[in-house]
Design a protein around this motif. Structure first.
Motif, mmCIF file in Angstrom:
data_model
loop_
_atom_site.group_PDB
_atom_site.id
_atom_site.type_symbol
_atom_site.label_atom_id
_atom_site.label_comp_id
_atom_site.label_asym_id
_atom_site.label_seq_id
_atom_site.Cartn_x
_atom_site.Cartn_y
_atom_site.Cartn_z
ATOM 1 N N MET A 150 0.848 -1.168 0.000
ATOM 2 C CA MET A 150 0.000 0.000 0.000
ATOM 3 C C MET A 150 0.901 1.241 0.000
ATOM 4 N N THR A 151 0.726 2.058 -0.998
ATOM 5 C CA THR A 151 1.541 3.261 -1.112
ATOM 6 C C THR A 151 0.865 4.435 -0.413
ATOM 7 N N SER A 152 1.637 5.478 -0.231
ATOM 8 C CA SER A 152 1.076 6.669 0.413
ATOM 9 C C SER A 152 0.029 7.320 -0.481
ATOM 10 N N GLN A 153 0.176 7.190 -1.788
ATOM 11 C CA GLN A 153 -0.813 7.742 -2.715
ATOM 12 C C GLN A 153 -2.159 7.035 -2.548
ATOM 13 N N MET A 154 -2.146 5.734 -2.335
ATOM 14 C CA MET A 154 -3.388 4.988 -2.123
ATOM 15 C C MET A 154 -4.063 5.415 -0.827
ATOM 16 N N VAL A 155 -3.283 5.608 0.215
ATOM 17 C CA VAL A 155 -3.830 6.043 1.498
ATOM 18 C C VAL A 155 -4.459 7.420 1.361
ATOM 19 N N LEU A 156 -3.769 8.336 0.688
ATOM 20 C CA LEU A 156 -4.314 9.672 0.480
ATOM 21 C C LEU A 156 -5.577 9.637 -0.370
ATOM 22 N N SER A 157 -5.602 8.782 -1.359
ATOM 23 C CA SER A 157 -6.782 8.657 -2.219
ATOM 24 C C SER A 157 -7.980 8.128 -1.442
ATOM 25 N N ILE A 158 -7.773 7.106 -0.631
ATOM 26 C CA ILE A 158 -8.853 6.543 0.182
ATOM 27 C C ILE A 158 -9.347 7.570 1.193
ATOM 28 N N GLY A 159 -8.426 8.270 1.831
ATOM 29 C CA GLY A 159 -8.813 9.298 2.789
ATOM 30 C C GLY A 159 -9.560 10.443 2.143
ATOM 31 N N SER A 160 -9.107 10.856 0.981
ATOM 32 C CA SER A 160 -9.783 11.934 0.259
ATOM 33 C C SER A 160 -11.192 11.523 -0.152
ATOM 34 N N ASP A 161 -11.338 10.308 -0.653
ATOM 35 C CA ASP A 161 -12.665 9.806 -1.024
ATOM 36 C C ASP A 161 -13.592 9.736 0.188
ATOM 37 N N ALA A 162 -13.045 9.302 1.316
ATOM 38 C CA ALA A 162 -13.860 9.193 2.529
ATOM 39 C C ALA A 162 -14.317 10.577 3.007
ATOM 40 N N LEU A 163 -13.434 11.551 2.993
ATOM 41 C CA LEU A 163 -13.812 12.895 3.418
ATOM 42 C C LEU A 163 -14.810 13.538 2.463
ATOM 43 N N THR A 164 -14.628 13.309 1.176
ATOM 44 C CA THR A 164 -15.588 13.828 0.196
ATOM 45 C C THR A 164 -16.961 13.207 0.413
ATOM 46 N N LEU A 165 -16.989 11.915 0.638
ATOM 47 C CA LEU A 165 -18.257 11.239 0.899
ATOM 48 C C LEU A 165 -18.902 11.740 2.179
ATOM 49 N N LEU A 166 -18.101 11.949 3.202
ATOM 50 C CA LEU A 166 -18.612 12.473 4.463
ATOM 51 C C LEU A 166 -19.272 13.827 4.267
ATOM 52 N N LEU A 167 -18.621 14.720 3.551
ATOM 53 C CA LEU A 167 -19.202 16.035 3.290
ATOM 54 C C LEU A 167 -20.465 15.932 2.444
ATOM 55 N N MET A 168 -20.440 15.067 1.449
ATOM 56 C CA MET A 168 -21.588 14.915 0.568
ATOM 57 C C MET A 168 -22.809 14.386 1.313
ATOM 58 N N VAL A 169 -22.597 13.479 2.242
ATOM 59 C CA VAL A 169 -23.709 12.879 2.985
ATOM 60 C C VAL A 169 -24.193 13.800 4.102
ATOM 61 N N ALA A 170 -23.295 14.533 4.722
ATOM 62 C CA ALA A 170 -23.671 15.374 5.860
ATOM 63 C C ALA A 170 -24.265 16.718 5.459
ATOM 64 N N MET A 171 -23.935 17.216 4.281
ATOM 65 C CA MET A 171 -24.355 18.556 3.895
ATOM 66 C C MET A 171 -25.869 18.781 3.871
ATOM 67 N N PRO A 172 -26.685 17.865 3.368
ATOM 68 C CA PRO A 172 -28.126 18.147 3.373
ATOM 69 C C PRO A 172 -28.693 18.372 4.777
ATOM 70 N N VAL A 173 -28.281 17.553 5.721
ATOM 71 C CA VAL A 173 -28.781 17.685 7.090
ATOM 72 C C VAL A 173 -28.245 18.958 7.729
ATOM 73 N N LEU A 174 -26.950 19.184 7.584
ATOM 74 C CA LEU A 174 -26.358 20.384 8.175
ATOM 75 C C LEU A 174 -26.925 21.653 7.559
ATOM 76 N N GLY A 175 -27.141 21.649 6.254
ATOM 77 C CA GLY A 175 -27.706 22.816 5.584
ATOM 78 C C GLY A 175 -29.117 23.114 6.049
ATOM 79 N N ALA A 176 -29.937 22.083 6.171
ATOM 80 C CA ALA A 176 -31.317 22.289 6.614
ATOM 81 C C ALA A 176 -31.371 22.780 8.052
ATOM 82 N N VAL A 177 -30.574 22.181 8.916
ATOM 83 C CA VAL A 177 -30.566 22.593 10.328
ATOM 84 C C VAL A 177 -30.026 24.017 10.464
ATOM 85 N N MET A 178 -29.022 24.348 9.675
ATOM 86 C CA MET A 178 -28.475 25.697 9.740
ATOM 87 C C MET A 178 -29.480 26.728 9.228
#
Length: 89
Positions: free
Chosen positions: A1-29
């Motif tokens: 496992m290279t550092s590029q793979m780790v960064l890619s997986i982490g980036s995908d996870a953070l993007t997914l987290l923002l994509m899933v959380a934004m509708p709820v956070l936006g409505a509550v805000m």
């Protein structure tokens, strides 16, 4: 496992987290902003007046967008688990 793979997986996870959380956070805000303006105009500072509408908005967003959220998370988890053999070997 290279550092590029780790960064890619982490980036995908953070993007997914923002994509899933934004509708709820936006409505509550948005509901919180409307309630705050209402409280400032009427000078009613009741804690439940701020809490209950936010809770209702969050539950409504989960009811409407929840299936999309779950399928998106399940697809990401499935892709991650399926990529384990390529990451290891």
């Amino acid at each position: 496992m290279t550092s590029q793979m780790v960064l890619s997986i982490g980036s995908d996870a953070l993007t997914l987290l923002l994509m899933v959380a934004m509708p709820v956070l936006g409505a509550v805000m948005a509901v919180g902003l409307v309630v705050s303006i209402f409280q400032a105009i009427t000078q009613i500072h009741e804690a439940t007046l701020a809490f209950v509408p936010k809770l209702v908005a969050a539950v409504t967003v989960f009811a409407v967008i929840g299936p999309w959220m779950i399928t998106t998370l399940v697809d990401y988890i499935r892709r991650t688990i399926e990529s384990i053999p390529t990451v290891i070997g």
